[in-house]
Scaffold this motif. Structure first.
Motif, short mmCIF file in Angstrom:
data_model
loop_
_atom_site.label_atom_id
_atom_site.label_comp_id
_atom_site.label_asym_id
_atom_site.label_seq_id
_atom_site.Cartn_x
_atom_site.Cartn_y
_atom_site.Cartn_z
N MET A 1 -8.34 4.14 -13.02
CA MET A 1 -7.92 2.76 -13.23
C MET A 1 -6.40 2.66 -13.11
SD MET A 1 -8.57 0.30 -16.54
CE MET A 1 -7.93 -1.37 -16.56
N VAL A 2 -5.91 1.72 -12.30
CA VAL A 2 -4.48 1.55 -12.10
C VAL A 2 -3.93 0.63 -13.19
CG1 VAL A 2 -2.71 0.73 -10.53
CG2 VAL A 2 -4.73 1.87 -9.61
N ARG A 3 -2.91 1.11 -13.88
CA ARG A 3 -2.29 0.33 -14.93
C ARG A 3 -1.05 -0.37 -14.39
NH1 ARG A 3 -2.46 4.22 -20.36
NH2 ARG A 3 -4.74 4.39 -20.48
N THR A 4 -0.96 -1.66 -14.62
CA THR A 4 0.20 -2.43 -14.18
C THR A 4 1.28 -2.34 -15.23
OG1 THR A 4 -1.26 -3.96 -13.02
CG2 THR A 4 1.01 -4.66 -13.38
N PRO A 5 2.50 -1.90 -14.89
CA PRO A 5 3.58 -1.80 -15.88
C PRO A 5 3.88 -3.15 -16.51
CG PRO A 5 4.14 -0.68 -13.83
CD PRO A 5 2.92 -1.49 -13.56
N TRP A 6 4.13 -3.14 -17.81
CA TRP A 6 4.36 -4.43 -18.48
C TRP A 6 5.61 -5.14 -17.98
CZ3 TRP A 6 8.78 -5.53 -21.06
CH2 TRP A 6 9.57 -4.48 -21.51
N PRO A 7 6.70 -4.45 -17.56
CA PRO A 7 7.83 -5.23 -17.00
C PRO A 7 7.43 -6.02 -15.76
CG PRO A 7 8.53 -3.01 -17.59
CD PRO A 7 7.04 -3.02 -17.66
N LEU A 8 6.57 -5.43 -14.93
CA LEU A 8 6.09 -6.17 -13.75
C LEU A 8 5.25 -7.36 -14.16
CD1 LEU A 8 5.62 -6.59 -10.74
CD2 LEU A 8 3.79 -4.87 -10.84
N LEU A 9 4.41 -7.17 -15.17
CA LEU A 9 3.60 -8.29 -15.66
C LEU A 9 4.49 -9.42 -16.16
CD1 LEU A 9 0.76 -6.40 -17.58
CD2 LEU A 9 0.60 -7.60 -15.39
N ALA A 10 5.59 -9.07 -16.81
CA ALA A 10 6.51 -10.10 -17.31
C ALA A 10 7.14 -10.86 -16.15
CB ALA A 10 7.59 -9.45 -18.18
N VAL A 11 7.55 -10.13 -15.10
CA VAL A 11 8.14 -10.78 -13.93
C VAL A 11 7.12 -11.70 -13.27
CG1 VAL A 11 9.05 -10.39 -11.60
CG2 VAL A 11 9.82 -8.95 -13.50
N LEU A 12 5.89 -11.22 -13.12
CA LEU A 12 4.84 -12.03 -12.48
C LEU A 12 4.52 -13.27 -13.31
CD1 LEU A 12 2.37 -9.24 -11.26
CD2 LEU A 12 4.08 -10.48 -9.92
N ALA A 13 4.56 -13.13 -14.63
CA ALA A 13 4.27 -14.28 -15.50
C ALA A 13 5.33 -15.36 -15.33
CB ALA A 13 4.20 -13.82 -16.95
N VAL A 110 14.84 0.48 -10.60
CA VAL A 110 15.09 -0.15 -9.30
C VAL A 110 13.97 -1.14 -8.99
CG1 VAL A 110 15.27 0.24 -6.82
CG2 VAL A 110 16.38 1.81 -8.41
N ALA A 111 12.73 -0.73 -9.22
CA ALA A 111 11.58 -1.59 -8.95
C ALA A 111 11.64 -2.86 -9.78
CB ALA A 111 10.29 -0.83 -9.24
N PHE A 112 12.03 -2.74 -11.04
CA PHE A 112 12.11 -3.92 -11.91
C PHE A 112 13.14 -4.91 -11.40
CE2 PHE A 112 14.38 -6.01 -15.43
CZ PHE A 112 13.36 -6.85 -15.87
N PHE A 113 14.34 -4.43 -11.09
CA PHE A 113 15.39 -5.34 -10.62
C PHE A 113 15.02 -5.95 -9.27
CE2 PHE A 113 18.32 -2.87 -13.49
CZ PHE A 113 18.65 -3.95 -14.30
N ALA A 114 14.41 -5.17 -8.40
CA ALA A 114 14.00 -5.69 -7.09
C ALA A 114 12.98 -6.81 -7.26
CB ALA A 114 13.43 -4.57 -6.24
N ALA A 115 11.97 -6.58 -8.08
CA ALA A 115 10.94 -7.60 -8.30
C ALA A 115 11.51 -8.83 -8.97
CB ALA A 115 9.81 -7.00 -9.15
N GLU A 116 12.39 -8.61 -9.93
CA GLU A 116 12.99 -9.73 -10.66
C GLU A 116 13.82 -10.61 -9.73
OE1 GLU A 116 15.31 -10.11 -14.91
OE2 GLU A 116 16.05 -8.63 -13.47
N LEU A 117 14.65 -9.98 -8.90
CA LEU A 117 15.50 -10.74 -7.98
C LEU A 117 14.65 -11.52 -6.98
CD1 LEU A 117 18.32 -8.15 -7.23
CD2 LEU A 117 18.61 -10.35 -8.37
N PHE A 118 13.65 -10.85 -6.41
CA PHE A 118 12.84 -11.52 -5.40
C PHE A 118 12.04 -12.67 -6.00
CE2 PHE A 118 8.82 -12.01 -3.10
CZ PHE A 118 9.31 -12.35 -1.85
N ALA A 119 11.46 -12.46 -7.18
CA ALA A 119 10.61 -13.48 -7.78
C ALA A 119 11.38 -14.74 -8.13
CB ALA A 119 9.94 -12.92 -9.04
#
Length: 330
Positions: A1-13, A110-119
């Motif tokens: 089962m793939v777990r989605t990191p909570w920082p990504l979930l926050a960005v997506l929310a 890096v992934a968090f900042f990239a997702a945050e900036l793009f979103a």
């Protein structure tokens, strides 16, 4: 089962909340009506043999890919449902900027900042709140890049290259202008695998990816007929020139993407100063992708749909920008 990191979930929310607030607005956008009505007519043609216009001769993407999908959502819940489908696509795009940044640079920060900036970009929120084929095309392009970033030797190399080729061909078919970023995807594959496999093997892998993509597109064009070649020429390769100055095109693009472009370019310079050449070249390729759409539209002197097109390059640049912000945090 793939777990989605909570920082990504926050960005997506946050992204979902910002875009959803625009989904129910009573805005009129002609492209939505055109694509959804074309989708409904395509279904009528397939199911009942209804005669329909030759959309393939003047659409800037294959009318048999997104329009029928959007039409299904429209039949279920109207325009709001079709727009929510685009929101789902764009949430996937943000997820893949996270996943791709993690693969390329092996750093969750890096992934968090990239997702945050793009979103948070205005073009991202725009694509997520309108029923057009741009969101699906960008999702397919992001998936292809993620697959290409995973080709570094080891197991399943051919499988990953084949998957990247299929996804890249589908992205190009969904929206012809995505072909502008095919060299970036190839560059990501070469520059990410080069340190591990050597440059000769990396180039062979990129050549295989290019060959698979070209072969699939050739088959699709043969199946589609000459009308698709006309559509590609009229809307993309031979698009009529406008009267908008290059300064205005670049100025508009700057206002929408400077927040990722500037740190992305600085990241490439920092990598070069440190003489980390494979990584510096990778960061430069990602950063300069943000200039492809503005440069192309400045060439033909038009700003039509520029607010949508710049988001494709910004997706790549966000990864490089995330690298710089992560470095500053250290």
């Amino acid at each position: 089962m793939v777990r989605t990191p909570w920082p990504l979930l926050a960005v997506l929310a946050v992204q979902a909340a910002l875009s959803a607030s625009m989904v129910r607005t009573r805005t009129a956008f002609g492209d939505e009506a055109l694509y959804l009505s074309a989708g409904h007519l395509e279904w009528s043609h397939w199911l009942h043999g209804t005669q329909i216009p030759e959309y393939q001769t003047w659409f800037s993407g294959a009318p048999v890919i997104y329009p029928p999908i959007g039409a299904i959502a429209d039949s279920v819940g109207g325009l709001a449902a079709a727009r929510l489908l685009s929101l789902v696509f764009m949430l996937g795009v943000t997820s893949f900027v996270w996943a791709t940044a993690t693969r390329l640079l092996a750093d969750r920060r890096v992934a968090f900042f990239a997702a945050e900036l793009f979103a948070a970009l205005a073009p991202t929120l725009h694509l997520a709140s309108f029923a057009t084929y741009d969101a699906l095309a960008l999702l397919l392009l992001a998936m292809a890049t993620w697959c290409a970033a995973g080709v570094r030797g080891g197991q399943h190399v051919i499988r990953r290259i084949a998957a990247a080729g299929v996804l890249l061909a589908l992205a190009n078919a969904t929206k012809y202008a995505t072909a502008l970023y095919d060299p970036t995807v190839l560059g990501v594959m070469v520059l990410s695998s080069w340190p591990r496999t050597g440059w000769k093997a990396a180039l062979r892998q990129a050549a295989l990816l290019a060959g698979i993509t070209a072969a699939i597109l050739a088959v699709l064009l043969v199946l589609g007929g000459s009308g698709y070649l006309t559509g590609i020429r009229v809307t993309t390769t031979g698009r009529a020139h406008g009267t908008t100055t290059a300064a205005l095109v670049f100025g508009d693009a700057w206002s929408w993407t400077a927040v990722v472009l500037v740190p992305a370019l600085i990241a490439a310079v920092v990598g070069a100063v440190r003489r980390q050449w494979p990584q510096a070249l990778l960061l430069a390729a990602l950063a300069l992708s943000a200039l492809l759409a503005p440069a192309d539209q400045a060439r033909i002197q038009t700003a039509t749909s520029l607010n949508k097109h710049v988001d494709f390059g910004a997706w790549f640049a966000a990864i490089a920008a995330g690298y710089l912000l992560s470095s500053l945090c250290r």
